[in-house]
Design a protein around this motif. Structure first.
Motif, mmCIF file in Angstrom:
data_model
loop_
_atom_site.group_PDB
_atom_site.id
_atom_site.type_symbol
_atom_site.label_atom_id
_atom_site.label_comp_id
_atom_site.label_asym_id
_atom_site.label_seq_id
_atom_site.Cartn_x
_atom_site.Cartn_y
_atom_site.Cartn_z
ATOM 1 N N ARG A 173 0.860 -1.192 0.000
ATOM 2 C CA ARG A 173 0.000 0.000 0.000
ATOM 3 C C ARG A 173 0.891 1.235 0.000
ATOM 4 O O ARG A 173 1.889 1.291 0.731
ATOM 5 N N PHE A 174 0.532 2.233 -0.809
ATOM 6 C CA PHE A 174 1.416 3.379 -1.048
ATOM 7 C C PHE A 174 0.788 4.697 -0.605
ATOM 8 O O PHE A 174 -0.394 4.958 -0.849
ATOM 9 N N LEU A 210 2.085 4.016 -10.327
ATOM 10 C CA LEU A 210 1.581 3.009 -9.396
ATOM 11 C C LEU A 210 0.226 2.459 -9.812
ATOM 12 O O LEU A 210 -0.089 1.287 -9.563
ATOM 13 N N SER A 211 -0.573 3.298 -10.459
ATOM 14 C CA SER A 211 -1.921 2.867 -10.848
ATOM 15 C C SER A 211 -1.902 1.728 -11.854
ATOM 16 O O SER A 211 -2.914 1.055 -12.057
ATOM 17 N N VAL A 253 1.686 8.559 -8.878
ATOM 18 C CA VAL A 253 0.337 7.968 -8.848
ATOM 19 C C VAL A 253 0.030 7.293 -10.181
ATOM 20 O O VAL A 253 -0.502 6.171 -10.227
ATOM 21 N N TYR A 303 -8.062 5.787 -6.297
ATOM 22 C CA TYR A 303 -7.033 6.192 -5.349
ATOM 23 C C TYR A 303 -7.659 7.253 -4.460
ATOM 24 O O TYR A 303 -8.637 7.899 -4.819
ATOM 25 N N ALA A 345 -0.759 2.756 4.647
ATOM 26 C CA ALA A 345 0.343 2.572 3.702
ATOM 27 C C ALA A 345 1.514 1.818 4.313
ATOM 28 O O ALA A 345 1.775 1.890 5.515
ATOM 29 N N VAL A 386 1.639 8.524 -1.457
ATOM 30 C CA VAL A 386 2.428 9.437 -2.293
ATOM 31 C C VAL A 386 2.361 10.819 -1.652
ATOM 32 O O VAL A 386 1.288 11.413 -1.540
ATOM 33 N N THR A 429 -1.565 -1.253 -8.969
ATOM 34 C CA THR A 429 -2.342 -1.351 -7.729
ATOM 35 C C THR A 429 -3.361 -0.224 -7.642
ATOM 36 O O THR A 429 -3.219 0.802 -8.315
ATOM 37 N N LYS A 473 -4.159 0.559 -4.360
ATOM 38 C CA LYS A 473 -3.951 0.883 -2.945
ATOM 39 C C LYS A 473 -3.036 2.101 -2.843
ATOM 40 O O LYS A 473 -1.853 1.999 -2.464
ATOM 41 N N ILE A 474 -3.556 3.265 -3.206
ATOM 42 C CA ILE A 474 -2.769 4.495 -3.299
ATOM 43 C C ILE A 474 -3.492 5.629 -2.583
ATOM 44 O O ILE A 474 -4.684 5.858 -2.813
#
Length: 449
Positions: free
Chosen positions: A6-7, A23-24, A20, A54, A69, A9, A27, A29-30
């Motif tokens: 899980r991130f 990462l998208s 973002v 997100y 995260a 940013v 996942t 999980k942002i």
């Protein structure tokens, strides 16, 4: 890779948005977080432009957000000692920078360049050489194109040429270029790093994961880097503008030679290139060494070097009017860079300086003026400090201006045929402009009207 993580940013600027987007692809999980609670969320979502779910969180960093995260991705502008970042570390999060994230997606050859001055010119030149060899090449990083935007496009045959700053290097973990380069290290960004030792350590981190199979290009004329060379794993290649090296690349008069231990051979002459000034000859030598160690054919390197023109905002010739030559060196954001611009001038020079206060010492800059600078026109937060330093060092022909436009007008009025007007502020642009590019473009607009 890390799809189950899980991130968070941190920072909703260009780097955060790039993170973002990247990462998208793996996942949903942002959380995109920014401390500015007044950001227009709809406008921000439009700029991000991805459909993957997100979350956006603004304002105070709550415990609830911290629990969401495993990894925090910091934008370069976020200091690692910021209270929110400390809270993230205390919550058990890994702290990555945008560069570390992008690196995990990068394929192909990676060439990385840092240093206090000359990064953009050297990166642009190496990028042009790489493009001439391999169309599937990317010029990215601190140069203005987010690394996160380029990384997912790379393939096994790609060449990525990365300009990387101290801010970006201090949040790297596994980052590992095949060829690295440190052009020079002089005091800068002490408002962020606190001490020169901290700043230098961040620069040195460019080699921390390199092995004996990699290469590091270093400036022999920088005593700190000369000492550093004996402490690192990668194979070192030096460049020098003052010493004839038994092994390395060096400048001798107007000739640039490469010596690999079997005697010097001529690479090119300085009157065959379009860049101006000794510091640019150093950039050329560094670029040659980087490309050469990356395996790019020598004929491609030399041809590109001879054709390459100056980077925008770096001793960029703008126009000649009424016998006066105008140069835009808005990227001269610290005294050492501004010294190099002064040294490159071959005419009596009217100089525009001043801007945001990074707690720099201007003494050496003032002393570099010699008989070359005839008038110093000052603006911005630092104008009084610089004027005081100038007067203490015997240079008294100064004018203080209230606005940048006024400063340019004064220069145009005072300049005589045969003079040069040089914008090389020795200071960052913040407080008056969004960035040095905006400052440089306004200068060009004003002098060409």
């Amino acid at each position: 890779m890390f799809e189950d993580k899980r991130f968070l940013v941190f920072g909703a600027g260009i780097s955060g948005i790039g993170a973002v987007r990247l990462l998208s692809s793996i996942t949903d999980k942002i959380v995109l977080y920014d401390g500015n609670e007044n950001i227009d969320v709809d406008e921000l979502m439009e700029r991000v432009g991805v459909k993957t779910p997100y979350e956006i969180a603004l304002g105070a960093l709550s415990d609830e957000i911290l629990k969401k995260a495993d990894i925090a991705i910091l934008s370069p502008g976020v200091p690692v000692d910021k209270p929110e970042v400390v809270a993230m570390k205390n919550a058990g999060m890994e702290i990555w920078g945008e560069v570390e994230l992008a690196y995990r997606f990068t394929k192909g050859d990676l060439l990385a360049i840092t240093g206090t001055n000359g990064k953009t010119t050297t990166t642009s030149l190496v990028g042009a050489i790489a493009k001439a060899k391999q169309e599937d090449s990317y010029i990215t990083g601190n140069i203005g194109i987010p690394y996160t935007e380029c990384a997912p496009k790379t393939g096994d045959d790609s060449i990525t040429v990365l300009e990387i700053s101290s801010f970006q290097l201090e949040t790297t973990l596994e980052f590992h270029p095949h060829v690295s380069c440190i052009l020079n290290i002089t005091p800068d960004h002490l408002d962020r790093h606190r001490t020169f030792e901290n700043y230098a350590k961040a620069k040195f981190d460019i080699v921390k994961n390199q092995t004996e199979d990699d290469f590091c290009i270093l400036n022999y004329d920088d005593e700190l880097l000369r000492d550093f060379a004996g402490k690192i794993k990668p194979q070192v290649m030096f460049f020098s503008s003052s010493v004839k090296l038994d092994k390395g690349i060096y400048l001798d008069g107007k000739d640039i030679y490469l010596n690999e231990g079997d005697g010097p051979r001529l690479i090119c002459r300085t009157d065959e290139v379009k860049l101006l000034g000794r510091h640019n000859y150093e950039n050329i030598m560094a670029a040659f060494a980087i490309a050469y160690k990356a395996g790019i054919p020598e004929d491609i390197i030399i041809k590109t070097i001879k054709e390459f023109t100056a980077v925008e905002h770096r001793i960029e010739f703008v126009i000649e009017k009424n016998g006066v030559r105008y140069y835009n060196d808005s990227k001269g954001t610290n005294p050492d860079a501004a010294i190099k611009a002064v040294e490159a001038m071959e005419w009596p020079t009217i100089l525009i300086g001043g801007g945001y206060d990074k707690h720099s010492d201007y003494t050496d800059w003032i002393k570099s003026f010699g008989d070359k600078v005839k008038l110093l026109v000052l603006v911005g937060q630092t104008k009084h400090d610089i004027e005081k330093c100038a007067h203490e060092n015997g240079f008294t022909n100064t004018i203080l201006c209230g606005t940048f436009e006024e400063a340019v007008k004064v220069c145009m009025e005072k300049a005589e045929s045969g003079d040069a007007v040089l914008l090389s502020p020795a200071c960052a642009s913040w407080g008056m402009f969004k960035n040095y590019e905006e400052r440089g473009r306004l200068f060009k607009e004003l002098v060409t009207k």
